[in-house]
Design a protein around this motif. Structure first.
Motif, PDB file in Angstrom:
ATOM      1  N   THR A  15       0.832  -1.210   0.000  1.00  0.00           N
ATOM      2  CA  THR A  15       0.000   0.000   0.000  1.00  0.00           C
ATOM      3  C   THR A  15       0.859   1.249   0.000  1.00  0.00           C
ATOM      4  N   ALA A  16       1.882   1.271   0.828  1.00  0.00           N
ATOM      5  CA  ALA A  16       2.772   2.439   0.890  1.00  0.00           C
ATOM      6  C   ALA A  16       3.470   2.658  -0.439  1.00  0.00           C
ATOM      7  N   VAL A  17       3.946   1.586  -1.061  1.00  0.00           N
ATOM      8  CA  VAL A  17       4.611   1.705  -2.364  1.00  0.00           C
ATOM      9  C   VAL A  17       3.646   2.242  -3.410  1.00  0.00           C
ATOM     10  N   LEU A  18       2.420   1.724  -3.414  1.00  0.00           N
ATOM     11  CA  LEU A  18       1.424   2.198  -4.388  1.00  0.00           C
ATOM     12  C   LEU A  18       1.044   3.656  -4.141  1.00  0.00           C
ATOM     13  N   LEU A  19       0.945   4.054  -2.894  1.00  0.00           N
ATOM     14  CA  LEU A  19       0.613   5.453  -2.591  1.00  0.00           C
ATOM     15  C   LEU A  19       1.739   6.399  -3.000  1.00  0.00           C
ATOM     16  N   VAL A  20       2.983   5.936  -2.897  1.00  0.00           N
ATOM     17  CA  VAL A  20       4.116   6.751  -3.358  1.00  0.00           C
ATOM     18  C   VAL A  20       4.126   6.802  -4.884  1.00  0.00           C
ATOM     19  N   ALA A  21       3.821   5.675  -5.536  1.00  0.00           N
ATOM     20  CA  ALA A  21       3.828   5.607  -6.995  1.00  0.00           C
ATOM     21  C   ALA A  21       2.672   6.393  -7.615  1.00  0.00           C
ATOM     22  N   PHE A  22       1.552   6.471  -6.913  1.00  0.00           N
ATOM     23  CA  PHE A  22       0.372   7.174  -7.416  1.00  0.00           C
ATOM     24  C   PHE A  22      -0.086   8.211  -6.389  1.00  0.00           C
ATOM     25  N   PRO A  23       0.623   9.344  -6.294  1.00  0.00           N
ATOM     26  CA  PRO A  23       0.303  10.328  -5.248  1.00  0.00           C
ATOM     27  C   PRO A  23      -1.076  10.974  -5.411  1.00  0.00           C
ATOM     28  N   ASP A  24      -1.615  10.991  -6.627  1.00  0.00           N
ATOM     29  CA  ASP A  24      -2.938  11.579  -6.840  1.00  0.00           C
ATOM     30  C   ASP A  24      -4.052  10.733  -6.210  1.00  0.00           C
ATOM     31  N   ARG A  25      -3.767   9.495  -5.915  1.00  0.00           N
ATOM     32  CA  ARG A  25      -4.755   8.591  -5.301  1.00  0.00           C
ATOM     33  C   ARG A  25      -4.667   8.578  -3.775  1.00  0.00           C
ATOM     34  N   ARG A  26      -3.667   9.223  -3.222  1.00  0.00           N
ATOM     35  CA  ARG A  26      -3.422   9.167  -1.783  1.00  0.00           C
ATOM     36  C   ARG A  26      -4.626   9.662  -0.976  1.00  0.00           C
ATOM     37  N   GLY A  27      -5.177  10.797  -1.335  1.00  0.00           N
ATOM     38  CA  GLY A  27      -6.310  11.374  -0.602  1.00  0.00           C
ATOM     39  C   GLY A  27      -7.525  10.467  -0.562  1.00  0.00           C
ATOM     40  N   PRO A  28      -8.015  10.034  -1.740  1.00  0.00           N
ATOM     41  CA  PRO A  28      -9.185   9.146  -1.729  1.00  0.00           C
ATOM     42  C   PRO A  28      -8.942   7.815  -0.993  1.00  0.00           C
ATOM     43  N   VAL A  29      -7.741   7.259  -1.113  1.00  0.00           N
ATOM     44  CA  VAL A  29      -7.448   5.991  -0.450  1.00  0.00           C
ATOM     45  C   VAL A  29      -7.456   6.169   1.062  1.00  0.00           C
ATOM     46  N   LYS A  31      -8.932   8.572   2.795  1.00  0.00           N
ATOM     47  CA  LYS A  31     -10.290   8.907   3.245  1.00  0.00           C
ATOM     48  C   LYS A  31     -11.179   7.657   3.295  1.00  0.00           C
ATOM     49  N   THR A  32     -11.123   6.847   2.261  1.00  0.00           N
ATOM     50  CA  THR A  32     -11.928   5.629   2.215  1.00  0.00           C
ATOM     51  C   THR A  32     -11.502   4.653   3.313  1.00  0.00           C
ATOM     52  N   SER A  33     -10.212   4.505   3.506  1.00  0.00           N
ATOM     53  CA  SER A  33      -9.717   3.607   4.559  1.00  0.00           C
ATOM     54  C   SER A  33     -10.164   4.085   5.933  1.00  0.00           C
ATOM     55  N   TRP A  34     -10.093   5.387   6.167  1.00  0.00           N
ATOM     56  CA  TRP A  34     -10.512   5.938   7.455  1.00  0.00           C
ATOM     57  C   TRP A  34     -12.009   5.714   7.686  1.00  0.00           C
ATOM     58  N   ASN A  35     -12.832   5.952   6.662  1.00  0.00           N
ATOM     59  CA  ASN A  35     -14.274   5.739   6.783  1.00  0.00           C
ATOM     60  C   ASN A  35     -14.598   4.265   7.052  1.00  0.00           C
ATOM     61  N   PHE A  36     -13.878   3.370   6.390  1.00  0.00           N
ATOM     62  CA  PHE A  36     -14.079   1.938   6.611  1.00  0.00           C
ATOM     63  C   PHE A  36     -13.690   1.568   8.043  1.00  0.00           C
ATOM     64  N   PHE A  37     -12.584   2.118   8.530  1.00  0.00           N
ATOM     65  CA  PHE A  37     -12.144   1.870   9.896  1.00  0.00           C
ATOM     66  C   PHE A  37     -13.192   2.351  10.893  1.00  0.00           C
ATOM     67  N   LEU A  38     -13.739   3.532  10.685  1.00  0.00           N
ATOM     68  CA  LEU A  38     -14.769   4.058  11.591  1.00  0.00           C
ATOM     69  C   LEU A  38     -16.027   3.182  11.574  1.00  0.00           C
ATOM     70  N   GLU A  39     -16.400   2.712  10.393  1.00  0.00           N
ATOM     71  CA  GLU A  39     -17.566   1.830  10.279  1.00  0.00           C
ATOM     72  C   GLU A  39     -17.336   0.534  11.052  1.00  0.00           C
ATOM     73  N   MET A  40     -16.155  -0.022  10.929  1.00  0.00           N
ATOM     74  CA  MET A  40     -15.850  -1.267  11.636  1.00  0.00           C
ATOM     75  C   MET A  40     -15.840  -1.055  13.151  1.00  0.00           C
ATOM     76  N   ILE A  41     -15.320   0.071  13.597  1.00  0.00           N
ATOM     77  CA  ILE A  41     -15.273   0.356  15.046  1.00  0.00           C
ATOM     78  C   ILE A  41     -16.699   0.472  15.605  1.00  0.00           C
ATOM     79  N   GLN A  42     -17.630   0.936  14.795  1.00  0.00           N
ATOM     80  CA  GLN A  42     -19.006   1.076  15.262  1.00  0.00           C
ATOM     81  C   GLN A  42     -19.748  -0.262  15.281  1.00  0.00           C
TER      82      GLN A  42
END
Length: 173
Positions: A15-29, A31-42
């Motif tokens: 994931t870290a390598v892909l985020l470095v290779a595709f910096p334009d995708r960093r924000g959406p990834v 944000k989506t990961s954080w939202n998924f984490f919050l959903e799971m915690i609930q």
């Protein structure tokens, strides 16, 4: 546990390598990961409480009787029914399936439960009925049930066959 940590580490590294290779995708990834984490915690704490209650109040004999190796066609229908009733994400079904397996449920019935949770939902069927018609809904539902049952029984057979092959290979006779 060690294997799980290694897999987690590899996943995070990729994931870290892909985020470095595709910096334009960093924000959406992120944000989506954080939202998924919050959903799971609930959701997951409530699931864990229900699993604890299930472990205490549902005797192993009941699970074996209704979903175990001798449950037959009754177990198949019950596993599918149990999978179609709840709503929610599929990751909630995995701890439930694990608890059923530990209490003596048959592998094919666990696969049927998970497949029904993923593919056959009462609200989903109603939406299909409304937008695609009764003929489509019934055809898809029938084919899904048929192929899920075939898949579950085939996987159980393969697991039994491979398990038996390992036992034969281990025995020195």
């Amino acid at each position: 546990m060690v294997r799980d940590l290694i897999i987690l580490g590899i996943t995070l590294l990729v994931t870290a390598v892909l985020l470095v290779a595709f910096p334009d995708r960093r924000g959406p990834v992120i944000k989506t990961s954080w939202n998924f984490f919050l959903e799971m915690i609930q959701i997951l704490p409530a699931v864990m409480v229900l699993l604890g209650l299930f472990a205490v109040f549902v005797p192993n004999e009941a699970v074996v009787r209704y979903l175990g190796k001798t449950s037959g066609i009754k177990g198949i229908f019950l596993a599918i029914l149990l999978g179609t009733l709840p709503t929610g994400p599929l990751y909630v079904a995995f701890p439930i399936a694990s608890a059923l397996l530990k209490k003596g449920a048959r592998i094919s019935n666990i696969i049927l439960f998970l497949s029904a949770w993923a593919c056959i939902k009462i609200p989903q069927e109603m939406v299909e009925l409304q937008f695609l018609g009764a003929r489509f809904m019934l055809a898809r539902l029938t084919l899904t049930v048929i192929f899920v049952v075939i898949m579950a029984l085939a996987i159980e057979w393969i697991m039994r066959w491979s398990d038996g092959g390992e036992r034969e290979a281990e025995s020195p006779a």
